[in-house]
Design a protein around this motif. Sequence first.
Motif, PDB file in Angstrom:
ATOM      1  N   LEU A  61       0.836  -1.199   0.000  1.00 13.27           N
ATOM      2  CA  LEU A  61       0.000   0.000   0.000  1.00 13.27           C
ATOM      3  C   LEU A  61       0.872   1.252   0.000  1.00 13.27           C
ATOM      4  N   PHE A  62       0.786   2.035  -1.080  1.00 14.29           N
ATOM      5  CA  PHE A  62       1.524   3.289  -1.216  1.00 14.29           C
ATOM      6  C   PHE A  62       0.513   4.427  -1.270  1.00 14.29           C
ATOM      7  N   ASP A  63       0.675   5.404  -0.379  1.00 13.63           N
ATOM      8  CA  ASP A  63      -0.316   6.464  -0.226  1.00 13.63           C
ATOM      9  C   ASP A  63       0.241   7.813  -0.654  1.00 13.63           C
ATOM     10  N   THR A  64      -0.500   8.511  -1.507  1.00 13.90           N
ATOM     11  CA  THR A  64      -0.104   9.827  -1.982  1.00 13.90           C
ATOM     12  C   THR A  64      -1.348  10.704  -2.108  1.00 13.90           C
ATOM     13  N   ALA A  65      -1.206  11.865  -2.737  1.00 16.28           N
ATOM     14  CA  ALA A  65      -2.328  12.779  -2.982  1.00 16.28           C
ATOM     15  C   ALA A  65      -1.912  13.790  -4.030  1.00 16.28           C
ATOM     16  N   ASP A  66      -2.889  14.317  -4.751  1.00 13.31           N
ATOM     17  CA  ASP A  66      -2.538  15.316  -5.759  1.00 13.31           C
ATOM     18  C   ASP A  66      -2.064  16.615  -5.118  1.00 13.31           C
ATOM     19  N   ALA A  67      -2.391  16.821  -3.835  1.00 13.26           N
ATOM     20  CA  ALA A  67      -1.977  18.042  -3.148  1.00 13.26           C
ATOM     21  C   ALA A  67      -0.527  18.001  -2.705  1.00 13.26           C
ATOM     22  N   TYR A  68       0.081  16.838  -2.702  1.00  3.99           N
ATOM     23  CA  TYR A  68       1.470  16.730  -2.237  1.00  3.99           C
ATOM     24  C   TYR A  68       2.408  17.180  -3.350  1.00  3.99           C
ATOM     25  N   GLY A  69       2.980  18.316  -3.173  1.00  4.06           N
ATOM     26  CA  GLY A  69       3.879  18.887  -4.181  1.00  4.06           C
ATOM     27  C   GLY A  69       3.580  20.344  -4.486  1.00  4.06           C
ATOM     28  N   PRO A  70       2.391  20.666  -5.046  1.00  4.78           N
ATOM     29  CA  PRO A  70       1.359  19.758  -5.541  1.00  4.78           C
ATOM     30  C   PRO A  70       1.819  18.930  -6.752  1.00  4.78           C
ATOM     31  N   HIS A  71       1.242  17.769  -6.886  1.00  2.82           N
ATOM     32  CA  HIS A  71       1.368  16.874  -8.039  1.00  2.82           C
ATOM     33  C   HIS A  71       2.685  16.102  -8.114  1.00  2.82           C
ATOM     34  N   THR A  72       3.750  16.654  -7.549  1.00  4.88           N
ATOM     35  CA  THR A  72       5.056  16.019  -7.746  1.00  4.88           C
ATOM     36  C   THR A  72       5.183  14.677  -7.041  1.00  4.88           C
ATOM     37  N   ASN A  73       4.438  14.473  -5.954  1.00 12.47           N
ATOM     38  CA  ASN A  73       4.541  13.196  -5.253  1.00 12.47           C
ATOM     39  C   ASN A  73       3.921  12.069  -6.083  1.00 12.47           C
ATOM     40  N   GLU A  74       2.805  12.357  -6.741  1.00 19.57           N
ATOM     41  CA  GLU A  74       2.221  11.354  -7.638  1.00 19.57           C
ATOM     42  C   GLU A  74       3.184  11.038  -8.777  1.00 19.57           C
TER      43      GLU A  74
ATOM     44  N   SER B  74      -4.587   7.356  -3.650  1.00 16.58           N
ATOM     45  CA  SER B  74      -4.358   8.793  -3.762  1.00 16.58           C
ATOM     46  C   SER B  74      -5.604   9.533  -3.296  1.00 16.58           C
ATOM     47  N   LYS B  75      -5.451  10.841  -3.137  1.00 15.63           N
ATOM     48  CA  LYS B  75      -6.530  11.664  -2.603  1.00 15.63           C
ATOM     49  C   LYS B  75      -6.713  12.909  -3.464  1.00 15.63           C
ATOM     50  N   PHE B  76      -7.904  13.438  -3.440  1.00 17.70           N
ATOM     51  CA  PHE B  76      -8.209  14.683  -4.145  1.00 17.70           C
ATOM     52  C   PHE B  76      -9.100  15.526  -3.241  1.00 17.70           C
ATOM     53  N   GLY B  77      -9.249  16.789  -3.601  1.00 20.55           N
ATOM     54  CA  GLY B  77     -10.193  17.647  -2.898  1.00 20.55           C
ATOM     55  C   GLY B  77      -9.557  18.701  -2.020  1.00 20.55           C
ATOM     56  N   LEU B  78      -8.274  18.538  -1.692  1.00 17.61           N
ATOM     57  CA  LEU B  78      -7.532  19.578  -0.984  1.00 17.61           C
ATOM     58  C   LEU B  78      -6.782  20.379  -2.029  1.00 17.61           C
ATOM     59  N   VAL B  79      -7.164  21.628  -2.200  1.00 12.23           N
ATOM     60  CA  VAL B  79      -6.681  22.442  -3.309  1.00 12.23           C
ATOM     61  C   VAL B  79      -5.667  23.463  -2.800  1.00 12.23           C
ATOM     62  N   ARG B  80      -4.557  23.580  -3.509  1.00 11.24           N
ATOM     63  CA  ARG B  80      -3.519  24.539  -3.152  1.00 11.24           C
ATOM     64  C   ARG B  80      -3.327  25.536  -4.288  1.00 11.24           C
ATOM     65  N   ASP B  81      -3.030  26.759  -3.921  1.00  6.12           N
ATOM     66  CA  ASP B  81      -2.812  27.834  -4.891  1.00  6.12           C
ATOM     67  C   ASP B  81      -1.390  27.710  -5.459  1.00  6.12           C
ATOM     68  N   PRO B  82      -1.235  27.495  -6.776  1.00  3.01           N
ATOM     69  CA  PRO B  82       0.109  27.375  -7.355  1.00  3.01           C
ATOM     70  C   PRO B  82       0.996  28.578  -7.066  1.00  3.01           C
ATOM     71  N   ALA B  83       0.377  29.741  -6.933  1.00  3.90           N
ATOM     72  CA  ALA B  83       1.147  30.952  -6.664  1.00  3.90           C
ATOM     73  C   ALA B  83       1.559  31.059  -5.204  1.00  3.90           C
ATOM     74  N   ASN B  84       0.835  30.367  -4.332  1.00  5.58           N
ATOM     75  CA  ASN B  84       1.140  30.366  -2.900  1.00  5.58           C
ATOM     76  C   ASN B  84       0.692  29.032  -2.312  1.00  5.58           C
ATOM     77  N   PRO B  85       1.551  28.022  -2.327  1.00  7.16           N
ATOM     78  CA  PRO B  85       1.173  26.681  -1.875  1.00  7.16           C
ATOM     79  C   PRO B  85       0.725  26.609  -0.424  1.00  7.16           C
ATOM     80  N   GLN B  86       0.971  27.663   0.357  1.00  8.52           N
ATOM     81  CA  GLN B  86       0.520  27.650   1.746  1.00  8.52           C
ATOM     82  C   GLN B  86      -0.981  27.867   1.861  1.00  8.52           C
ATOM     83  N   VAL B  87      -1.590  28.384   0.796  1.00  5.32           N
ATOM     84  CA  VAL B  87      -3.028  28.619   0.794  1.00  5.32           C
ATOM     85  C   VAL B  87      -3.752  27.300   0.539  1.00  5.32           C
ATOM     86  N   ARG B  88      -4.771  27.022   1.336  1.00  6.36           N
ATOM     87  CA  ARG B  88      -5.531  25.780   1.208  1.00  6.36           C
ATOM     88  C   ARG B  88      -6.991  26.078   0.862  1.00  6.36           C
TER      89      ARG B  88
END
Length: 331
Positions: free
Chosen positions: A50-63, A81-95
């Motif tokens: 079992l390998f666990d990731t998400a599109d928010a990790y990176g974002p995208h780079t972990n997948e 993998s997981k979806f639904g947690l959205v990050r701003d590409p211009a400011n990844p700290q924003v959720r």
Amino acid sequence: MDTRTLGNQGLRVGAIGLGCMGMSDFYTTGIDRKQALATLHRALELGVTLFDTADAYGPHTNEQLLGEALAGKRDQVILASKFGLVRDPANPQVRGVNGRPDYVRESIDGTLKRLRVEVLDLYYLHRVDPEVAIEETVGAMAELVTAGKVRYLGLSEASAGTLQRAHAVHPISALQSEYSLWSRDPETNGALAMCRQLGIGFVPYSPLGRGFLTGALKSPEDFAADDYRRASPRFQGENFTRNLHLVEQVQQLAAKMGISAGQLALAWVLAQGDDIVPIPGTKQRRYLEENLAALQVTLSADDLQALEQVFPADAAAGLRYPAAVMQMIGR
């Protein structure tokens, strides 16, 4: 490796999985890609499935990292993998959170492409969107199962009530939530009991308390400058000191047993039920090997009682996330 079953739909995985987030994000930007790939390959050698990731990790780079590492090994792994947690590409700290049906359909295609697979084994809603009925989100996720893009569905950090409503739309195979000696919320908020009532597997993330329960962290200064734990209440000031005292007691118990504090903490999680599959994260092979050795540790009733005495359910000092992030938990 011993295996355990998540849910009643036939999903069977190794008893300990691998959380991959830290290989790409959050703990430091000083990521060693070569080391991460070597750790993923070693996990395969040791029987991790079992390998666990998400599109928010990176974002995208972990997948993308997993897609590269696991290429040609599809029949050996269960990809989550997981979806639904959205990050701003211009400011990844924003959720942000997005559970709209159109976003569900959009997200899976990106995940499949980055992971280099045609079907994902387990797809989680990362956080529940308060603006979208869970029935709508899970209904769209169920369409992915029908379309052959996803095999099993899961939720992350959902409340017991939300889990029950979701399961009525389509069988949920796993609930992922933080759970460890110092994060016992699923025991008290009804989530773990609801999983067992409905026959849903439970996947604890951060079962080592984001590394704290290993005893390796002695000061907030042990963190890299960009490590997000610096902003976490449990790792700050007096909270850090109080929590460190708890871990020192765990270390003493572990020493008497001839194991590490981390192995004792993981063995405790494993002992909470055969429907539980923790996913400790690590970037290094030696810690991976140490974590997997926890499968060889059998805790007696006396051992568990001793742990309960030194680390009761409400012992940890401080919130597990900053207050603003906690608002996204348990919806």
